[in-house]
Design an enzyme around this catalytic site. Structure first.
Site, short mmCIF file in Angstrom:
data_model
loop_
_atom_site.label_atom_id
_atom_site.label_comp_id
_atom_site.label_asym_id
_atom_site.label_seq_id
_atom_site.Cartn_x
_atom_site.Cartn_y
_atom_site.Cartn_z
CD GLU A 102 -2.84 1.34 0.48
OE1 GLU A 102 -2.48 1.49 -0.69
OE2 GLU A 102 -4.02 1.41 0.87
CG ASP A 103 -0.67 4.79 -1.82
OD1 ASP A 103 -1.45 4.06 -1.18
OD2 ASP A 103 -1.07 5.77 -2.46
CG ASP A 106 -4.44 9.75 5.91
OD1 ASP A 106 -4.27 10.18 7.05
OD2 ASP A 106 -4.75 10.47 4.95
CG PHE A 155 -2.72 16.55 0.47
CD1 PHE A 155 -3.91 16.03 0.94
CD2 PHE A 155 -2.38 16.31 -0.86
CE1 PHE A 155 -4.75 15.29 0.12
CE2 PHE A 155 -3.21 15.57 -1.70
CZ PHE A 155 -4.40 15.07 -1.21
NE ARG A 168 -3.74 8.05 -9.28
CZ ARG A 168 -4.27 7.76 -8.10
NH1 ARG A 168 -3.52 7.35 -7.11
NH2 ARG A 168 -5.57 7.89 -7.91
C1 PRP Z 1 -5.53 6.24 -0.50
C2 PRP Z 1 -4.39 5.28 -0.23
C3 PRP Z 1 -5.00 4.30 0.72
C4 PRP Z 1 -6.01 5.12 1.49
C5 PRP Z 1 -5.45 5.46 2.83
O1 PRP Z 1 -6.31 5.69 -1.49
O2 PRP Z 1 -3.94 4.66 -1.40
O3 PRP Z 1 -5.62 3.23 0.06
O4 PRP Z 1 -6.25 6.31 0.73
O5 PRP Z 1 -6.36 6.20 3.57
P1 PRP Z 1 -6.95 5.75 4.97
O6 PRP Z 1 -5.83 5.14 5.78
O7 PRP Z 1 -7.40 7.06 5.57
O8 PRP Z 1 -8.08 4.82 4.75
P2 PRP Z 1 -7.36 6.52 -2.36
O9 PRP Z 1 -8.74 6.27 -1.84
O10 PRP Z 1 -6.91 7.94 -2.46
O11 PRP Z 1 -7.28 5.79 -3.77
P3 PRP Z 1 -6.03 5.63 -4.75
O12 PRP Z 1 -5.11 4.57 -4.19
O13 PRP Z 1 -6.67 5.21 -6.02
O14 PRP Z 1 -5.34 6.97 -4.85
#
Ligand code: PRP
Length: 177
Positions: A102-103, A106, A155, A168
């Site tokens: 996972e990236d 949060d 951010f 991205r």
């Molecule tokens: C981002 C990220 C995680 C998530 C983390 O995804 O890649 O999956 O938010 O947030 P959290 O810990 O508050 O749940 P996003 O919904 O932006 O989708 P993406 O990966 O397509 O950018």
């Protein structure tokens, strides 16, 4: 226009720093799993660059690659914890060692959902590798087995991370100012 917008992104981790950390993570993962079959599950879209580099940093012949699409209901910047699987794994992971890639973690709501979901599929093990962790916004504690960097409440964009689907493709991680 483009130039002005690029100026508003301050580099936080350079491409070189990211690459060096990923080499360390790959070595650590290889030390733990060795040549056992390991299914890397990249969470789309944010992890597409990270999984590509991480996979190449694990010198094992037994790495498999899967992707999972998740959509979280909420606005662009806030995760609601209500998560939908938009694209599922192509193969069952029952009895397999799974490592979610996972990236960013949060609030933790997305990974809390996904790790529970994967456990119901009876893998041999399921662990989490996240490039970034932003503990200041945590709502759910999710253990991160392999972590790239802990970041403050900023951010961040680039290296897979977006703002309204943009940035991205930046090779570094930056802060949107
Ligand atoms: C981002 C990220 C995680 C998530 C983390 O995804 O890649 O999956 O938010 O947030 P959290 O810990 O508050 O749940 P996003 O919904 O932006 O989708 P993406 O990966 O397509 O950018």
């Amino acid at each position: 226009m483009e130039q002005i917008e690029k100026k508003n992104i301050k580099e936080l981790y350079t491409a070189e720093v990211i690459a060096a950390r990923i080499r360390e993570l790959g070595a650590q993962i290889y030390q733990d799993y060795g040549d056992r079959e390991l299914v890397l599950v990249g969470v789309l879209k944010g992890s597409f660059l990270f999984i590509a580099d991480l996979a190449r940093a694990i010198p094992s012949t037994e790495v498999r690659i899967e992707f999972l699409g998740l959509a979280s209901y909420g606005d662009e910047t806030k995760s609601s914890g209500v998560v939908q699987i938009t694209a599922d794994l192509t193969k069952p992971v029952e009895g397999k060692h799974v490592l979610v890639v996972e990236d960013i973690v949060d609030t933790g709501l997305t990974m809390d959902y996904l790790m529970d979901n994967l456990r119901t599929r009876h893998p041999a093990s399921v662990k989490l590798c996240a490039l970034l962790h932003k503990p200041s916004r945590q709502k759910k504690h999710v253990p991160i087995d392999y972590l790239g960097f802990t970041i403050p409440d900023l951010f961040v964009v680039g290296y897979g991370l977006d703002f309204a689907q943009r940035y991205r493709n930046l090779p570094f991680i930056g802060v949107l100012e």
